[in-house]
Design a protein around this motif. Structure first.
Motif, PDB file in Angstrom:
ATOM      1  N   GLY A   1     -41.358  11.529 101.301  1.00  0.00           N
ATOM      2  CA  GLY A   1     -40.709  12.800 101.549  1.00  0.00           C
ATOM      3  C   GLY A   1     -41.209  14.013 101.248  1.00  0.00           C
ATOM      4  O   GLY A   1     -40.967  15.101 101.512  1.00  0.00           O
ATOM      5  N   PHE A   2     -42.645  13.686 100.352  1.00  0.00           N
ATOM      6  CA  PHE A   2     -43.496  15.083 100.034  1.00  0.00           C
ATOM      7  C   PHE A   2     -44.465  15.372 101.046  1.00  0.00           C
ATOM      8  O   PHE A   2     -44.682  16.536 101.369  1.00  0.00           O
ATOM      9  CB  PHE A   2     -43.972  14.395  98.592  1.00  0.00           C
ATOM     10  N   ILE A   3     -45.205  14.437 101.566  1.00  0.00           N
ATOM     11  CA  ILE A   3     -46.427  14.789 102.621  1.00  0.00           C
ATOM     12  C   ILE A   3     -46.468  13.520 103.794  1.00  0.00           C
ATOM     13  O   ILE A   3     -46.230  12.599 103.393  1.00  0.00           O
ATOM     14  CB  ILE A   3     -47.492  14.966 101.634  1.00  0.00           C
ATOM     15  N   GLY A   4     -46.839  14.087 104.759  1.00  0.00           N
ATOM     16  CA  GLY A   4     -47.129  13.219 105.935  1.00  0.00           C
ATOM     17  C   GLY A   4     -48.445  12.353 105.539  1.00  0.00           C
ATOM     18  O   GLY A   4     -49.472  12.926 104.927  1.00  0.00           O
ATOM     19  N   LYS A   5     -48.586  11.567 106.194  1.00  0.00           N
ATOM     20  CA  LYS A   5     -50.070  10.426 106.171  1.00  0.00           C
ATOM     21  C   LYS A   5     -50.392   9.933 107.337  1.00  0.00           C
ATOM     22  O   LYS A   5     -51.172   8.697 107.159  1.00  0.00           O
ATOM     23  CB  LYS A   5     -49.747   9.678 104.850  1.00  0.00           C
ATOM     24  N   GLN A   6     -50.334  10.413 108.423  1.00  0.00           N
ATOM     25  CA  GLN A   6     -50.610   9.877 109.619  1.00  0.00           C
ATOM     26  C   GLN A   6     -50.999  10.687 110.644  1.00  0.00           C
ATOM     27  O   GLN A   6     -50.854  11.988 110.590  1.00  0.00           O
ATOM     28  CB  GLN A   6     -49.251   8.918 110.629  1.00  0.00           C
ATOM     29  N   ASN A   7     -51.968  10.353 111.632  1.00  0.00           N
ATOM     30  CA  ASN A   7     -52.293  11.155 112.717  1.00  0.00           C
ATOM     31  C   ASN A   7     -53.474  12.212 112.287  1.00  0.00           C
ATOM     32  O   ASN A   7     -53.544  13.380 112.761  1.00  0.00           O
ATOM     33  CB  ASN A   7     -51.309  11.917 113.228  1.00  0.00           C
ATOM     34  N   PHE A   8     -54.321  11.977 111.209  1.00  0.00           N
ATOM     35  CA  PHE A   8     -55.357  12.762 110.793  1.00  0.00           C
ATOM     36  C   PHE A   8     -56.279  12.918 112.038  1.00  0.00           C
ATOM     37  O   PHE A   8     -56.755  11.967 112.785  1.00  0.00           O
ATOM     38  CB  PHE A   8     -56.108  12.272 109.687  1.00  0.00           C
TER      39      PHE A   8
ATOM     40  N   ALA B   1     -51.342  16.272 110.226  1.00  0.00           N
ATOM     41  CA  ALA B   1     -50.751  15.047 109.767  1.00  0.00           C
ATOM     42  C   ALA B   1     -50.100  15.114 108.462  1.00  0.00           C
ATOM     43  O   ALA B   1     -49.048  14.457 107.993  1.00  0.00           O
ATOM     44  CB  ALA B   1     -52.154  14.192 109.409  1.00  0.00           C
ATOM     45  N   PHE B   2     -50.358  16.229 107.666  1.00  0.00           N
ATOM     46  CA  PHE B   2     -49.592  16.492 106.384  1.00  0.00           C
ATOM     47  C   PHE B   2     -48.173  16.905 106.731  1.00  0.00           C
ATOM     48  O   PHE B   2     -47.334  16.364 106.047  1.00  0.00           O
ATOM     49  CB  PHE B   2     -50.317  17.489 105.607  1.00  0.00           C
ATOM     50  N   ALA B   3     -47.775  17.584 107.711  1.00  0.00           N
ATOM     51  CA  ALA B   3     -46.828  18.096 108.127  1.00  0.00           C
ATOM     52  C   ALA B   3     -45.752  17.144 108.906  1.00  0.00           C
ATOM     53  O   ALA B   3     -44.720  16.853 108.537  1.00  0.00           O
ATOM     54  CB  ALA B   3     -46.850  19.206 109.105  1.00  0.00           C
ATOM     55  N   PHE B   4     -46.369  16.366 109.970  1.00  0.00           N
ATOM     56  CA  PHE B   4     -45.494  15.612 110.814  1.00  0.00           C
ATOM     57  C   PHE B   4     -45.995  13.978 110.954  1.00  0.00           C
ATOM     58  O   PHE B   4     -45.437  13.190 111.641  1.00  0.00           O
ATOM     59  CB  PHE B   4     -45.423  16.247 112.090  1.00  0.00           C
ATOM     60  N   GLY B   5     -47.233  13.739 110.374  1.00  0.00           N
ATOM     61  CA  GLY B   5     -47.609  12.283 110.535  1.00  0.00           C
ATOM     62  C   GLY B   5     -46.436  11.442 109.865  1.00  0.00           C
ATOM     63  O   GLY B   5     -46.082  11.493 108.769  1.00  0.00           O
TER      64      GLY B   5
END
Length: 503
Positions: A110-117, A101-105
Motif C-alpha cells: 500500500g505504500f510504494i510500488g516495487k515492479q517495472n524499474f 515503478a514506485f507509482a504503479f509497479g
C-alpha cells in the motif's frame, strides 16, 4: 467494446439442420474474427486517446516556461527557461528508472510500488507505453510548479537535485497512494478495503500533482528566504514585477489548452459504455469534465478580476491569469464527478482562497515569484474539500465502480465519510512532502548548494550563470535613463517644451 460476440457451432447446427456442422464452424469463425477486430479497434482508439492527452499535458511545459519567463525579471529569463527544460529532461530519465515503478509497479504494497524499474517486464496486462508517457507528463508538471516558487535566487545544481528527487521518488509515492490499485487510500483498490468505504477521490490531481508541487515550492521558498528587495526594513512588501505580461498571458492560454488533456485525459479510456445503445458513455463524461474544467477557471478569473479591483484599484492581467489557473487547480480533483453548476462554486471560492493566501504570504514575508505555493497548494487543497462536498453518487459509481450506498458529496446527502478521506489526503500530502522536500532543501542550504550569492542575484543569473542575457532590456529598478521628447506648442512651429518618458 462493451459486448463480446459469441457463437456456438452446436447451437447453429440445430438451426441449419443435419450435416451443417462445417457451416456452423465457418460462421462462428467469421464472427470470432469480427469480434477480434472490434477489440483491436477499441484498444487502438483508447491508446490513441491517451497518447493525444499525453501530448496535451506535455504541451503545458511550454505554458509553464512562458508563464515563468514573463513572471520574473528579464535578467533571469534564461535561467528560468533552462530550469523548465531541465524539469522535463531530468524528470523523464528518473521517472523511467524509478518513478513509474514506485507509482504503479504491481503487485506491491500500500505504500510504494516495487515492479517495472526501468520499464522491465513492460507493458503489463493493464498498462501500455501510452500510460507511462501520460504519467510522466504529470510528474514533470509537479516539478514545474516547484521551480516557480524558488525562481530568481536558486543555484542551478539545486534545481537538478530537487527535480530528480521529486519526479523519481516524492511524487511517485503520493500517486501510488491515491491512484494505484494497490495504494492504501486509492478508490481503485480491488480488495474492497477502501479508506472510509470510499477511498480518497482525486481524479486528476488537485492533491497528487498540485499540492505536491505547491508544498515542495513552499518549503524551498521558506528555507531560501525572500528575494533581495522584496520587503523593506519595516517588512512592507515591494512588488518585483515580472518583465512581460505578454508572456504571462501566452503561458496561461497554453496551460488552459493543456488542461483539456490533464483533466478529461485522466479517464485513460474513451470507449467505455455506461448504458448500451445510448449516448451515456465515457465519451459523454469526458465532455462534461471539459465543461466543468472550463467553468471553474472562467469563474475564478472573473472573481479575481473584480476582487483585485476592489483591493488595489487596478485591472491586473497577471492576477487574472493566476486566478484562472487557481480555478483549474481546484477543479482538477473533482472535475469528473461534479455537475457544471458546482464547478462555478469551485472557481469562485478558489479565487478567494488565492487572494487570501497571497495576503497571508505578504504578512508572513513569504516570497513566491509565481504564487505557486498559494495557487497550487492552497487551491489544490480547496479542490479536495470541494469534491467531498459536491461529488455526485451516480458519477462516482460510473468512474470508480458501482458500490451500493457509496459515500458521496456531503451537500448532496452523501454523509461525511468522503470528507474524512479527503482531509486525510490533505494531511498526509503535507506531511510527506514536508518531510522529504523540506529536508532536502534544508540539506542543500547547509551544503551551500541552494541560494546564489547576493552579488549574483543583484546582477541577474543570466549574466553571472548562463553567459549572457536572453535579450537586451532595461529593468525599472536598475535603469533611470529617459528618452526626452520635445513637445510642439500649437502656437509655435518649433519645439519648445520637453517631456520625459522613462524607458
Amino acid at each position: 467494446m462493451s459486448g463480446v460476440l459469441s457463437c456456438s457451432a452446436t447451437d447453429l447446427a440445430v438451426l441449419l439442420g443435419p450435416n451443417a456442422t462445417a457451416a456452423a464452424d465457418y460462421i462462428c469463425g467469421q464472427l470470432g474474427t469480427v469480434n477480434n477486430k472490434f477489440t483491436d479497434v477499441a484498444f487502438a482508439v483508447d491508446n490513441t486517446y491517451l497518447l493525444f492527452s499525453a501530448y496535451l499535458v506535455f504541451s503545458m511545459q511550454l505554458g509553464f516556461a512562458m508563464l515563468c519567463a514573463g513572471s520574473v525579471r528579464a535578467k533571469n529569463t534564461m535561467n528560468i527557461m533552462l530550469t523548465n527544460v531541465l524539469d522535463a529532461a531530468a524528470g523523464g530519465l528518473f521517472y523511467y528508472l524509478f518513478g513509474y515503478a514506485f507509482a504503479f509497479g504491481s503487485p506491491s504494497n500500500g505504500f510504494i510500488g516495487k515492479q517495472n524499474f526501468g520499464l522491465k517486464d513492460f507493458p503489463t496486462a493493464t498498462n501500455d507505453y501510452s500510460f507511462f508517457l501520460y504519467q510522466w507528463s504529470f510528474a514533470i508538471a509537479a516539478a514545474g510548479i516547484t521551480s516557480g516558487s524558488i525562481a530568481e535566487r536558486t543555484q542551478f545544481v539545486a534545481y537538478l537535485i530537487y527535480s530528480s528527487f521529486l519526479t523519481g521518488f516524492v511524487y511517485p509515492v503520493v500517486s501510488h497512494w491515491f491512484w494505484s490499485p494497490d495504494g492504501w487510500a486509492s478508490p481503485f483498490r480491488t480488495d474492497g478495503d477502501l479508506l472510509f468505504s470510499t477511498g480518497a477521490i482525486d481524479f486528476a490531481g488537485s492533491g497528487v500533482v498540485h499540492m505536491v508541487g505547491g508544498i515542495a515550492g513552499l518549503w524551498g521558498a521558506l528555507i531560501e528566504g525572500p528575494r533581495l528587495g522584496r520587503f523593506d526594513n519595516g517588512g512592507r512588501a515591494i512588488a518585483l514585477r515580472g518583465h512581460s505580461a505578454s508572456l504571462v498571458v501566452l503561458g496561461t492560454f497554453l496551460l488552459w489548452f493543456g488542461w483539456y488533456g490533464f483533466n478529461p485525459g485522466s479517464f485513460n479510456k474513451i470507449l467505455v459504455t455506461y448504458e448500451s445503445g445510448s449516448m451515456n458513455g465515457q465519451w459523454s463524461a469526458i465532455g462534461r469534465t471539459a465543461v466543468t474544467t472550463t467553468l471553474a477557471g472562467c469563474t475564478a478569473a472573473l472573481t479575481t478580476l473584480f476582487g483585485k479591483r476592489l483591493l488595489s484599484g487596478h485591472w491586473n492581467v497577471t492576477d487574472v491569469c493566476n486566478g484562472l489557473l487557481g480555478g483549474f487547480a481546484a477543479i482538477t480533483g473533482g472535475c469528473s464527478v461534479v455537475e457544471p453548476w458546482a464547478a462555478i462554486i469551485c472557481g469562485f471560492i478558489a479565487a478567494l482562497v488565492l487572494l487570501g493566501c497571497n495576503k497571508l504570504a505578504e504578512k508572513l514575508r513569504y516570497d513566491d515569484p509565481l504564487e505557486a505555493a498559494q495557487l497550487h497548494g492552497g487551491c489544490g487543497a480547496w479542490g479536495l474539500i470541494f469534491t467531498a462536498l459536491f461529488a455526485k453518487e451516480k458519477y462516482l459509481n460510473q468512474i470508480y465502480g458501482v458500490k451500493p450506498g457509496r459515500p458521496h458529496g456531503l451537500f448532496l446527502g452523501g454523509g461525511g465519510k468522503l470528507l474524512g478521506a479527503q482531509l486525510i489526503q490533505i494531511v498526509v500530502i503535507i506531511g510527506w512532502v514536508s518531510a522529504t522536500m523540506g529536508t532536502l532543501f534544508f540539506i542543500l542550504k547547509k551544503m551551500k548548494l541552494l541560494r546564489i550569492s547576493a552579488e549574483d542575484e543583484t546582477a541577474g543569473m543570466d549574466m553571472t550563470r548562463h553567459g549572457g542575457f536572453a535579450y537586451m532590456y532595461f529593468d525599472d529598478d536598475e535603469c533611470h535613463k529617459a528618452i526626452q521628447l520635445r513637445k510642439v506648442q500649437p502656437s509655435s512651429p518649433s519645439p519648445s517644451g520637453v517631456t520625459t518618458i522613462p524607458v
